[in-house]
Write a protein that holds these residues in place. Structure first.
Motif, PDB file in Angstrom:
ATOM      1  N   LEU A  85       0.810  -1.205   0.000  1.00 13.95           N
ATOM      2  CA  LEU A  85       0.000   0.000   0.000  1.00 13.95           C
ATOM      3  C   LEU A  85       0.846   1.259   0.000  1.00 13.95           C
ATOM      4  O   LEU A  85       0.479   2.279  -0.567  1.00 13.95           O
ATOM      5  CB  LEU A  85      -0.916   0.000   1.225  1.00 13.95           C
ATOM      6  CG  LEU A  85      -2.085  -0.980   1.160  1.00 13.95           C
ATOM      7  CD1 LEU A  85      -2.768  -1.067   2.504  1.00 13.95           C
ATOM      8  CD2 LEU A  85      -3.070  -0.582   0.089  1.00 13.95           C
ATOM      9  N   GLU A  89      -0.158   5.060  -1.852  1.00 15.56           N
ATOM     10  CA  GLU A  89      -0.841   6.080  -1.062  1.00 15.56           C
ATOM     11  C   GLU A  89      -0.061   7.381  -1.027  1.00 15.56           C
ATOM     12  O   GLU A  89       1.148   7.401  -0.825  1.00 15.56           O
ATOM     13  CB  GLU A  89      -1.048   5.577   0.367  1.00 15.56           C
ATOM     14  CG  GLU A  89      -1.777   6.556   1.277  1.00 15.56           C
ATOM     15  CD  GLU A  89      -3.208   6.806   0.865  1.00 15.56           C
ATOM     16  OE1 GLU A  89      -3.821   7.727   1.395  1.00 15.56           O
ATOM     17  OE2 GLU A  89      -3.713   6.075  -0.012  1.00 15.56           O
ATOM     18  N   SER A 168      -7.318  11.811   3.625  1.00 17.70           N
ATOM     19  CA  SER A 168      -6.671  10.539   3.329  1.00 17.70           C
ATOM     20  C   SER A 168      -5.237  10.633   3.826  1.00 17.70           C
ATOM     21  O   SER A 168      -4.809  11.674   4.302  1.00 17.70           O
ATOM     22  CB  SER A 168      -6.688  10.276   1.818  1.00 17.70           C
ATOM     23  OG  SER A 168      -6.003  11.314   1.133  1.00 17.70           O
ATOM     24  N   LEU A 173      -5.205   5.089   6.039  1.00 17.01           N
ATOM     25  CA  LEU A 173      -4.984   3.790   5.399  1.00 17.01           C
ATOM     26  C   LEU A 173      -4.773   2.698   6.450  1.00 17.01           C
ATOM     27  O   LEU A 173      -5.352   1.614   6.373  1.00 17.01           O
ATOM     28  CB  LEU A 173      -3.768   3.902   4.489  1.00 17.01           C
ATOM     29  CG  LEU A 173      -3.278   2.674   3.730  1.00 17.01           C
ATOM     30  CD1 LEU A 173      -2.561   3.120   2.472  1.00 17.01           C
ATOM     31  CD2 LEU A 173      -2.320   1.842   4.570  1.00 17.01           C
ATOM     32  N   THR A 188      -6.828  -4.546   2.755  1.00 11.88           N
ATOM     33  CA  THR A 188      -6.185  -3.824   1.660  1.00 11.88           C
ATOM     34  C   THR A 188      -5.858  -2.381   2.022  1.00 11.88           C
ATOM     35  O   THR A 188      -5.031  -1.752   1.374  1.00 11.88           O
ATOM     36  CB  THR A 188      -7.104  -3.804   0.434  1.00 11.88           C
ATOM     37  OG1 THR A 188      -8.294  -3.070   0.754  1.00 11.88           O
ATOM     38  CG2 THR A 188      -7.472  -5.225   0.001  1.00 11.88           C
ATOM     39  N   GLU A 190      -7.937  -0.063   1.517  1.00 13.60           N
ATOM     40  CA  GLU A 190      -8.778   0.729   0.624  1.00 13.60           C
ATOM     41  C   GLU A 190     -10.184   0.850   1.199  1.00 13.60           C
ATOM     42  O   GLU A 190     -10.736  -0.119   1.716  1.00 13.60           O
ATOM     43  CB  GLU A 190      -8.847   0.080  -0.756  1.00 13.60           C
ATOM     44  CG  GLU A 190      -7.509  -0.022  -1.466  1.00 13.60           C
ATOM     45  CD  GLU A 190      -7.616  -0.747  -2.796  1.00 13.60           C
ATOM     46  OE1 GLU A 190      -8.757  -0.896  -3.291  1.00 13.60           O
ATOM     47  OE2 GLU A 190      -6.581  -1.151  -3.333  1.00 13.60           O
ATOM     48  N   THR A 192     -13.323   0.472   0.478  1.00  7.99           N
ATOM     49  CA  THR A 192     -14.205  -0.156  -0.505  1.00  7.99           C
ATOM     50  C   THR A 192     -15.668  -0.051  -0.069  1.00  7.99           C
ATOM     51  O   THR A 192     -15.963   0.296   1.080  1.00  7.99           O
ATOM     52  CB  THR A 192     -13.851  -1.634  -0.666  1.00  7.99           C
ATOM     53  OG1 THR A 192     -14.040  -2.290   0.606  1.00  7.99           O
ATOM     54  CG2 THR A 192     -12.399  -1.812  -1.102  1.00  7.99           C
TER      55      THR A 192
END
Length: 423
Positions: A85, A89, A168, A173, A188, A190, A192
């Motif tokens: 990741l 990011e 973010s 994350l 992950t 993410e 989602t």
């Protein structure tokens, strides 16, 4: 799960947690100063309340305690996930505005929506806009109502994003990845649709943001005019209190202070009865914390219960290249709320201070307003006077959390709990 395995930066940490926890205001400061000879840095070990269980010698060396195969698998999986990741990011998201051209500033919350792509639903920085923000495809990097709502839901699900700021970034994350790991989703990192739906289900009917009325007690304090950098000057103060109402309210509601101000651009924060928008956060952790893992590469603290299930995580500052955290396995020896901080130049030199000093308690103390002692002498978990810098800066070798996360942990952790340092 364990957040990312980032080896590029070394961290230095001091971690403090309050046994009374993420209370809405600073704990009353009625400390009893304990004299010690010599002064121990970073905290007076005699101030630790170890009545909950047997005392473990603070000077003892590493305890031979192993983590389970399942815990090791969780660590390995998290480290791999976060390492991947890290490549995608953004660490430089524009905090004050959306990342696209001509996006409006957060300072105009009541007038214009903030979007990151043409398909994004309209959302404003009003109370209704924050509580009704919805997930959408390709959110993008930056500061948006959807992240602001997600931060509160993550916090309430024990996957702390640190200081809530609606952006973010790596702490976001890591919190998402931890939430996914805790709840059996593919970790992950993410945000989602599946992860969003799980967060909303966990949150239930509880709004993420609420209206709060500033009280006379909020304005009364106590407050300090300022906190000098020099430890010698800090040692002369009655208490290392908050210096302003917005600082206190930010910690009370787990919010970045600038974000609090931007959500309330018309507020003066000087009048009792003034109404402001704040987060609707929890202040407790699950029971039965059995194992704490301080993951240096991930800059994250992970909590496991006796069934080897991950039950919580915090972004953390863990040591530095100059003063690295220890390796190995230790035990929690006790918890000291509102501790006196004992500075000793034999450990590190601050400014021109070459003599031991005793600094008074307070949220702006070097270790915040709580200390969780470890069986490694002079090492522990504690808070910080700079919550928005957690996992982004270095410390003097301990584990540093936001004051509210440290307080939450101090409220539930027991003497004898295992603490494992991993690279």
């Amino acid at each position: 799960m364990f957040v990312r395995s980032i080896l590029a930066l070394s961290l230095s940490c001091i971690l403090t947690g309050t046994a009374f926890a993420a209370s809405t205001t600073e704990q009353p400061l009625n400390p009893t100063k304990v004299a010690t000879t010599p002064v121990e840095d970073p905290i007076d070990p005699l101030a630790i309340d170890s009545s909950a269980s047997a005392v473990i010698d603070p000077a003892s060396s590493s305890v031979d305690t192993q983590i389970s195969q399942q815990e090791q698998q969780d660590l390995d999986q998290a480290a791999d996930t976060l390492q991947n990741l890290e490549k995608t990011e953004s660490k430089n998201a524009d905090i004050a505005s959306a990342p696209t051209v001509s996006s409006p500033k957060l300072d105009t919350p009541a007038t214009q929506p903030v979007v990151s792509n043409p398909n994004a639903p309209k959302a404003s920085w009003t109370l209704d806009g924050l509580n009704n923000a919805q997930w959408y495809e390709n959110i993008g990097k930056g500061q948006f109502p959807v992240y602001a709502r997600a931060h509160v839901m993550l916090n309430n699900a024990h996957a702390s994003p640190g200081a809530i700021d609606g952006t973010s970034g790596m702490n976001t994350l890591k919190a998402i990845a931890s939430f996914q790991q805790i709840n059996g989703l593919k970790p992950t990192g993410e945000l989602t649709q599946e992860t969003w739906d799980a967060l909303v289900a966990k949150q239930g009917n509880k709004p993420a943001y609420v209206e709060y009325t500033i009280t006379d007690a909020d304005l009364k304090g106590p407050y300090a005019a300022s906190i000098p950098h020099d430890y010698a000057l800090q040692a002369k103060m009655k208490g290392l209190y908050y210096t302003r109402v917005t600082e206190m309210l930010g910690e009370k509601f787990h919010m970045d202070e600038d974000f609090l101000k931007k959500l309330n651009p018309k507020a003066t924060f000087k009048k009792a009865g003034e109404k402001i928008i704040v987060t609707n956060i929890r202040n407790e952790l699950p029971e039965n914390i059995h194992l704490i893992v301080a993951h240096k590469g991930a800059k994250q603290l992970y909590l496991f219960n006796a069934q080897n299930q991950m039950v919580g995580s915090f972004p953390a500052t863990i040591g530095s290249s100059d003063t690295p955290s220890p390796a190995g396995t230790y035990k929690v020896t006790g918890v000291a709320p509102n501790p006196w901080y004992s500075y000793s130049p034999s450990n590190f030199v601050q400014g021109k201070n070459l003599k031991p000093l005793s600094l008074p308690p307070g949220p702006n103390a070097p270790v915040g307003n709580i200390w969780i002692g470890l069986s490694k002498k002079s090492f522990g978990i504690h808070g910080t006077p700079n919550p928005s810098a957690i996992s982004k800066t270095a410390s003097h070798g301990c584990i540093r959390l936001t004051n509210w996360d440290a307080n939450d942990l101090g409220k539930k952790v027991k003497s004898g709990v295992t603490v494992k340092f991993l690279e």
